[in-house]
Design an enzyme around this catalytic site. Structure first.
Site: not given
Length: 310
Positions: A138-140
């Site tokens: 998951l993106d930051r």
């Protein structure tokens, strides 16, 4: 008594703050800047800015190196413990094969050149004695469901399910702009960078996102998104191309209203898949900042909030 350690610079044109962090790994940027302001770190015996450039043959002098390194180690341990508590407090599903967490926005899943600590660094501490594996990313700045496999064999099975697109992932997004249709597909290609003999080129890649509008007004929408392909930043790029940028997405939108929000309003809401002939559905309630925005933008958000927070 303060001890001073001198370092003879062998590099050319490196920023002073980066040079200091190269010889003192783990020292936070904020601490380096503070020590420079106080004159605890000097360049050729003079106070200097973090942005100053060092030259080959320069001397960087640092007072109390051992104490700085010790403070940095203590700060890292505190940071690690805080992140571990945050992860442990957000476990939303656990069985003999997997763990799922509701990842908060701002937490890095994997390390990188600009990442001091990530979730992958703490895997051996979540359940001591177990070999855990993160099976997707998951993106930051994206919150929501993150699956962790309890063992190598489970990780291989889930990786295979993901590769053959047998894992259904659904996201909630709050957007500036409303699609012309209440449901449909976005199939615009996404251009990915590829290194070649003549430099960097952009290659169009197939990308597909299924969407439905859960609630809308004249200018905003709450959307349910399901990526069929898994390109980097696919949902953010597709909605930006669709003239419905995600609120808080400062990378793919220059709209002032979109940019005034500090947090990306994109949440991995629900993940479903089969494991050993058992259907598993994991849901993560949307974060409070998203529910606050939804309440602010819509006169009656009861139904959509009931759906997203169930």
């Amino acid at each position: 008594m303060k001890s001073i350690t001198d370092y003879l610079v062998a590099e050319d044109k490196m920023r002073l703050d980066r040079y200091v962090r190269s010889i003192l790994p783990g020292v936070p940027q904020a601490l380096v800047e503070k020590l420079l302001r106080k004159g605890e770190i000097r360049l050729n015996s003079s106070k200097a800015l973090a942005s100053s450039r060092v030259q080959r043959g320069d001397t960087v002098s640092i007072r109390n190196v051992d104490k700085i390194a010790s403070r940095s180690k203590e700060a890292k341990e505190v940071h690690d413990d805080a992140l571990l508590r945050l992860v442990s407090d957000n476990i939303i599903y656990k069985d003999e094969n997997i763990i799922a967490i509701n990842k908060p926005a701002g937490v890095n899943v994997q390390g990188g050149t600009k990442v001091s600590i990530s979730l992958s660094d703490l895997l051996n501490k979540i359940i001591p004695g177990e070999q855990l594996h993160i099976v997707h990313r998951l993106d930051r700045d994206t919150s929501g469901v993150l699956i962790i496999a309890r063992g190598q064999s489970i990780a291989r099975i889930l990786s295979e399910e993901l590769r053959f697109r047998r894992v259904r992932k659904e996201y909630i997004a709050v957007t500036k702009g409303v699609p012309a249709f209440s449901k449909g597909e976005i199939t615009m290609p996404i251009y990915c960078k590829k290194q070649s003999g003549v430099g960097e080129t952009l290659i169009p890649k197939e990308a597909k996102t299924v969407f439905s509008v859960l609630q809308s007004s004249k200018r905003h929408a709450v959307m349910l998104l399901s990526p069929v392909t898994g390109r980097k930043h696919q949902l953010r790029i597709h909605l930006s191309q669709f003239c419905c940028p995600i609120i808080g997405d400062t990378k793919y939108s220059k709209d002032t209203e979109v940019q005034q929000h500090n947090s990306l309003h994109l949440h991995a809401f629900r993940t479903s898949f089969q494991l050993f002939d058992r259907e598993i559905v994991i849901k993560a309630p949307v974060p409070e900042y998203m529910t606050a925005t939804i309440n602010e933008l819509f006169d009656d958000a009861t139904d959509v909030l009931s759906f997203t927070c169930d």
